[in-house]
Each structure stands twice: as C-alpha cells, then as structure tokens.
Write a protein that holds these residues in place. Structure first.
Motif, PDB file in Angstrom:
ATOM      1  N   ARG A 135       0.828  -1.209   0.000  1.00 46.32           N
ATOM      2  CA  ARG A 135       0.000   0.000   0.000  1.00 46.32           C
ATOM      3  C   ARG A 135       0.866   1.265   0.000  1.00 46.32           C
ATOM      4  O   ARG A 135       0.571   2.238  -0.697  1.00 46.32           O
ATOM      5  N   LEU A 136       1.942   1.249   0.766  1.00 45.31           N
ATOM      6  CA  LEU A 136       2.835   2.410   0.809  1.00 45.31           C
ATOM      7  C   LEU A 136       3.588   2.580  -0.507  1.00 45.31           C
ATOM      8  O   LEU A 136       3.968   3.696  -0.874  1.00 45.31           O
ATOM      9  N   HIS A 137       3.781   1.479  -1.209  1.00 45.21           N
ATOM     10  CA  HIS A 137       4.537   1.496  -2.460  1.00 45.21           C
ATOM     11  C   HIS A 137       3.876   2.384  -3.504  1.00 45.21           C
ATOM     12  O   HIS A 137       4.558   2.935  -4.372  1.00 45.21           O
ATOM     13  N   ARG A 138       2.559   2.543  -3.417  1.00 47.41           N
ATOM     14  CA  ARG A 138       1.858   3.347  -4.412  1.00 47.41           C
ATOM     15  C   ARG A 138       1.884   4.832  -4.084  1.00 47.41           C
ATOM     16  O   ARG A 138       1.426   5.660  -4.872  1.00 47.41           O
ATOM     17  N   THR A 139       2.422   5.209  -2.911  1.00 45.16           N
ATOM     18  CA  THR A 139       2.492   6.612  -2.514  1.00 45.16           C
ATOM     19  C   THR A 139       3.678   7.282  -3.185  1.00 45.16           C
ATOM     20  O   THR A 139       4.812   6.807  -3.081  1.00 45.16           O
ATOM     21  N   LEU A 140       3.436   8.374  -3.877  1.00 46.64           N
ATOM     22  CA  LEU A 140       4.514   9.090  -4.543  1.00 46.64           C
ATOM     23  C   LEU A 140       5.490   9.643  -3.510  1.00 46.64           C
ATOM     24  O   LEU A 140       5.101  10.271  -2.529  1.00 46.64           O
ATOM     25  N   GLN A 141       6.762   9.378  -3.734  1.00 43.95           N
ATOM     26  CA  GLN A 141       7.781   9.868  -2.809  1.00 43.95           C
ATOM     27  C   GLN A 141       8.174  11.309  -3.113  1.00 43.95           C
ATOM     28  O   GLN A 141       8.506  12.077  -2.228  1.00 43.95           O
ATOM     29  N   GLY A 142       8.155  11.641  -4.392  1.00 44.51           N
ATOM     30  CA  GLY A 142       8.540  12.986  -4.776  1.00 44.51           C
ATOM     31  C   GLY A 142      10.029  13.219  -4.598  1.00 44.51           C
ATOM     32  O   GLY A 142      10.757  12.364  -4.113  1.00 44.51           O
ATOM     33  N   GLY A 143      10.497  14.375  -4.977  1.00 42.82           N
ATOM     34  CA  GLY A 143      11.906  14.717  -4.834  1.00 42.82           C
ATOM     35  C   GLY A 143      12.100  15.889  -3.894  1.00 42.82           C
ATOM     36  O   GLY A 143      11.252  16.770  -3.802  1.00 42.82           O
ATOM     37  N   LYS A 144      13.193  15.883  -3.187  1.00 39.67           N
ATOM     38  CA  LYS A 144      13.501  16.996  -2.300  1.00 39.67           C
ATOM     39  C   LYS A 144      14.019  18.171  -3.125  1.00 39.67           C
ATOM     40  O   LYS A 144      14.692  17.987  -4.137  1.00 39.67           O
ATOM     41  N   PRO A 145      13.730  19.401  -2.693  1.00 40.56           N
ATOM     42  CA  PRO A 145      14.250  20.557  -3.433  1.00 40.56           C
ATOM     43  C   PRO A 145      15.769  20.605  -3.370  1.00 40.56           C
ATOM     44  O   PRO A 145      16.364  20.244  -2.352  1.00 40.56           O
ATOM     45  N   ILE A 146      16.368  21.009  -4.463  1.00 37.46           N
ATOM     46  CA  ILE A 146      17.823  21.126  -4.514  1.00 37.46           C
ATOM     47  C   ILE A 146      18.214  22.517  -4.021  1.00 37.46           C
ATOM     48  O   ILE A 146      17.822  23.533  -4.600  1.00 37.46           O
ATOM     49  N   VAL A 147      18.960  22.560  -2.946  1.00 31.66           N
ATOM     50  CA  VAL A 147      19.380  23.825  -2.343  1.00 31.66           C
ATOM     51  C   VAL A 147      20.777  24.177  -2.827  1.00 31.66           C
ATOM     52  O   VAL A 147      21.675  23.330  -2.836  1.00 31.66           O
ATOM     53  N   ALA A 148      20.963  25.407  -3.241  1.00 33.48           N
ATOM     54  CA  ALA A 148      22.270  25.841  -3.711  1.00 33.48           C
ATOM     55  C   ALA A 148      23.295  25.756  -2.578  1.00 33.48           C
ATOM     56  O   ALA A 148      23.033  26.207  -1.459  1.00 33.48           O
ATOM     57  N   PRO A 149      24.439  25.152  -2.834  1.00 31.43           N
ATOM     58  CA  PRO A 149      25.445  25.007  -1.780  1.00 31.43           C
ATOM     59  C   PRO A 149      26.127  26.331  -1.468  1.00 31.43           C
ATOM     60  O   PRO A 149      26.181  27.241  -2.305  1.00 31.43           O
ATOM     61  N   LYS A 150      26.630  26.435  -0.261  1.00 27.73           N
ATOM     62  CA  LYS A 150      27.382  27.623   0.136  1.00 27.73           C
ATOM     63  C   LYS A 150      28.868  27.391  -0.095  1.00 27.73           C
ATOM     64  O   LYS A 150      29.398  26.345   0.248  1.00 27.73           O
ATOM     65  N   PHE A 151      29.501  28.408  -0.675  1.00 27.53           N
ATOM     66  CA  PHE A 151      30.940  28.327  -0.887  1.00 27.53           C
ATOM     67  C   PHE A 151      31.652  28.764   0.388  1.00 27.53           C
ATOM     68  O   PHE A 151      31.306  29.782   0.988  1.00 27.53           O
ATOM     69  N   TYR A 257       0.484  -2.361  -6.129  1.00 28.20           N
ATOM     70  CA  TYR A 257      -0.736  -2.789  -5.451  1.00 28.20           C
ATOM     71  C   TYR A 257      -1.766  -3.297  -6.460  1.00 28.20           C
ATOM     72  O   TYR A 257      -2.526  -4.229  -6.186  1.00 28.20           O
ATOM     73  N   GLY A 258      -1.755  -2.712  -7.651  1.00 30.15           N
ATOM     74  CA  GLY A 258      -2.742  -3.073  -8.658  1.00 30.15           C
ATOM     75  C   GLY A 258      -2.635  -4.498  -9.158  1.00 30.15           C
ATOM     76  O   GLY A 258      -3.591  -5.029  -9.743  1.00 30.15           O
TER      77      GLY A 258
END
Length: 358
Positions: A135-151, A257-258
């Motif tokens: 059941r959890l397998h069908r839940t979209l995980q999505g992607g985390k936002p990419i944060v610009a790194p600090k120099f 699940y289907g």
C-alpha cells in the motif's frame, strides 16, 4: 502491523514454561546467528527450518551457535525447537528489513497452507508487513528541493594577498588552493543534493512504469510467455501464466498494489473457486509448462511449489516426478482458490527474479 521485536517476550509466548537460563541461552544464540544472516540463501534456509521442511544440508552456521550453549541440541532431532528459533530470527528481520524476506516467507507458507513452528505468527507478521509495504509502495515519494550550496569563504587567504606587496608566491598558492577547495566542496555538495532529490523520483517512475506495463499487459489479452491470447487458455493455465507474467513485470519489491486486483479480475468468477496445485498443473500442457517454468535447484524446490511442479511437467511430461513430488507433496493436494494460486505464482516469480533464487 509489525512492530519492534522483543525476543524474550516472543520466546515466552511460544514456551511459557521455559526457564530463564534457557531463554538467556536462546537469546544469545539468536543474536549470534542473526549476525551471520547476510545473504538471501540463508534467509531461504531459515524459511525451510521455520516451516519444518527438510533442513538444509549445510547449516552449521545455524546449529553451532545453539550447540555452543546447549550441547544436546541437534537440528535434525529438535526440529520443533529449531523451527521456533528460525521463525523468531525471520520475525526480527521483518521489523527492520522487509522486501524479499517477506516474499520468501509467504511463498514458503503456500498462501498459509503450510504452518510455521511458531503457530503461524511468522506468516501473519510477513503478511501484515507485505500488505503495508504494498500500500505504501503506491504513494509518490517525490523529490527533495535542490538547495544551492554555500561556498566556503577564502577571505583570510585573499586578504593576505591584498596585504602583501609584492605578493609572495606562497601566499598566492594558498589563496588559489583555498578557492579551489571551496569550489570542489560546493560542487560535491550540489551533486549529493541532486542525487538525493532524484532518487525518490526515479523510484516513483519505476513504480509507475510497472503499473503502466501491467495495465497494458492486461488490456492486450496476450500471454507473452505462452505466445497466445489469454482468452484462449484454460482457466488453470490462464491464472498460473498470469501470476508468473505479472511477476516478471515487477522491478522493485513489493510490486504494484494493482497486481492483486488484476489477478482477481483475470480469475473472474473462478476467483474463489477451489482447486489444488496438482489439479491445476495437470491441466497445463507440457509445452506451456516449458515456457512458464524456470530452472529451480532441488535445494530450493520446496520454497516455490508452483514453479517446481511446472518444471517437473516440462521435464518429464508428468506433473510429479520423484524430486518434485518429494519437495511439494505436502501441499500438492491442499485446497486453494484460483486467486490464491495466481498470487502464489506471482510471488514465487518475484522471489526467483528479485531474490536470486535458483
């Protein structure tokens, strides 16, 4: 729902009269054995022991840690006790790793027709864990936002360059190295952030691709392995081939699940009708069995009864040769529904492909 594993409580549930000394010895053996279960081959061996099937020929890794604290223990003699310990080892694994281990337990149980040595607590835990995972397998995980790194600042090095006149070569070198190091660290951080963001998205894409493949497979009314329309096959061949073909479309465990709904839809009015493994395989032609079967080693035969029976039919032209008969004779004539038969075939194929079972 599987929760945190408590060995002492779990063992006492199985043997309320066990002394503290025995429980302590068993827990120490349990912990030592668990540390050696680092391959699916050993998970498969634990399944055989837990379901009181023929013990693996090479099982010193399981027997010795128990004998070290209980010299009277013998795997081949103390099958019930060994089964309890193997079941507890598997139940603990289900609390911190699922996937193929869940599938292995459930295929060995033959849809609950075989009984584990812990009064089927292992089968129930595996079923709950797999149902939740599906059941959890069908839940979209999505992607985390990419944060610009600090120099990282190279202000100190640059200030040294500005304050030096003329500029010494060593100070220039240090400033350049500091800037390069900062740039390299930032680039690495960006790559890691990108990967962390993309990994869940890739998993979503694979899962959606599985579902789309299964949907088109169902609409197409075509057995890819048998090379003929699904509607032309008899009901036994249809449900066995459908379970196996759907299993081949799974790319990540536990699978969409289907798939369960498709199997029930394919079985249609026969979904709850009763049959047996022997009766179902008898209705499959030798040619079709050869297209559906996979090469299963004798040591793994009892874990995948459907594929073992099909392999025997493909090899000999009869549904039970001696090797296959010995391996699956305990479940051959057990009553099972057509839906459960398809589900067993589906899970077995996942185990073969994703668990590297041969």
């Amino acid at each position: 729902m599987v929760g945190q594993f408590d060995f002492i409580q779990s063992y006492r549930d199985l043997d309320p009269d066990a002394s503290r000394e025995i429980i302590d010895a068993r827990q120490k053996s349990h912990d030592k054995i668990q540390g050696t279960v680092k391959s699916m081959l050993r998970v498969f061996d634990l399944c055989k022991i837990a379901f009181l099937l023929e013990a693996p020929s090479e099982a010193e890794w399981f027997e010795k840690p128990i004998r070290d604290l209980d010299p009277h223990f013998l795997l081949k003699k103390d099958k019930a006790e060994a089964g309890k310990l193997a079941a507890l080892l598997l139940r603990e694994r289900l609390t911190w790793t699922g996937g193929v281990s869940n599938i292995a337990v459930l295929t060995t149980s033959f849809c609950g027709r075989r009984h584990s040595a812990d009064a089927d607590a292992l089968t129930m835990d595996a079923n709950d864990a797999l149902s939740t995972a599906v059941r959890l397998h069908r839940t979209l995980q999505g992607g985390k936002p990419i944060v610009a790194p600090k120099f990282k600042s190279a202000a100190t090095e640059i200030a040294n360059v500005a304050a030096s006149n003329p500029v010494p070569g060593e100070i220039v070198r240090q400033a350049i190295e500091a800037v390069l190091a900062s740039t390299e660290a930032a680039a690495k951080s960006l790559a890691e952030a990108t990967e962390a963001s993309q990994a869940p998205a890739r998993a979503d894409i694979v899962r959606l691709a599985e579902e789309v493949d299964m949907l088109w497979w169902h609409i197409g009314d075509w057995h890819e392995l048998l090379e003929k329309p699904r509607s032309d096959a008899n009901r036994e061949t249809k449900i066995l081939a459908s379970g196996i073909e759907l299993g081949t479309l799974v790319r990540q465990v536990p699978g969409p699940y289907g798939a369960y709904g498709l199997l029930r839809r394919i079985a249609a009015s026969d979904a709850d009708a009763k049959t047996s493994l022997r009766a179902a395989v008898t209705a499959v032609s030798q040619v079709d069995a050869g297209k559906l079967a996979r090469n299963i080693s004798p040591s793994s035969a009892s874990l995948v009864p459907v594929h073992t029976a099909l392999q025997a039919l493909a090899r000999t032209g009869t549904e039970w040769d001696k090797d296959a008969g010995d391996a699956v004779s305990d479940v051959a004539d057990m009553e099972i529904s057509f839906y459960e038969l398809g589900l067993q075939a589906y899970r077995e194929r996942i185990l073969i492909d994703q668990g590297s079972l041969d």
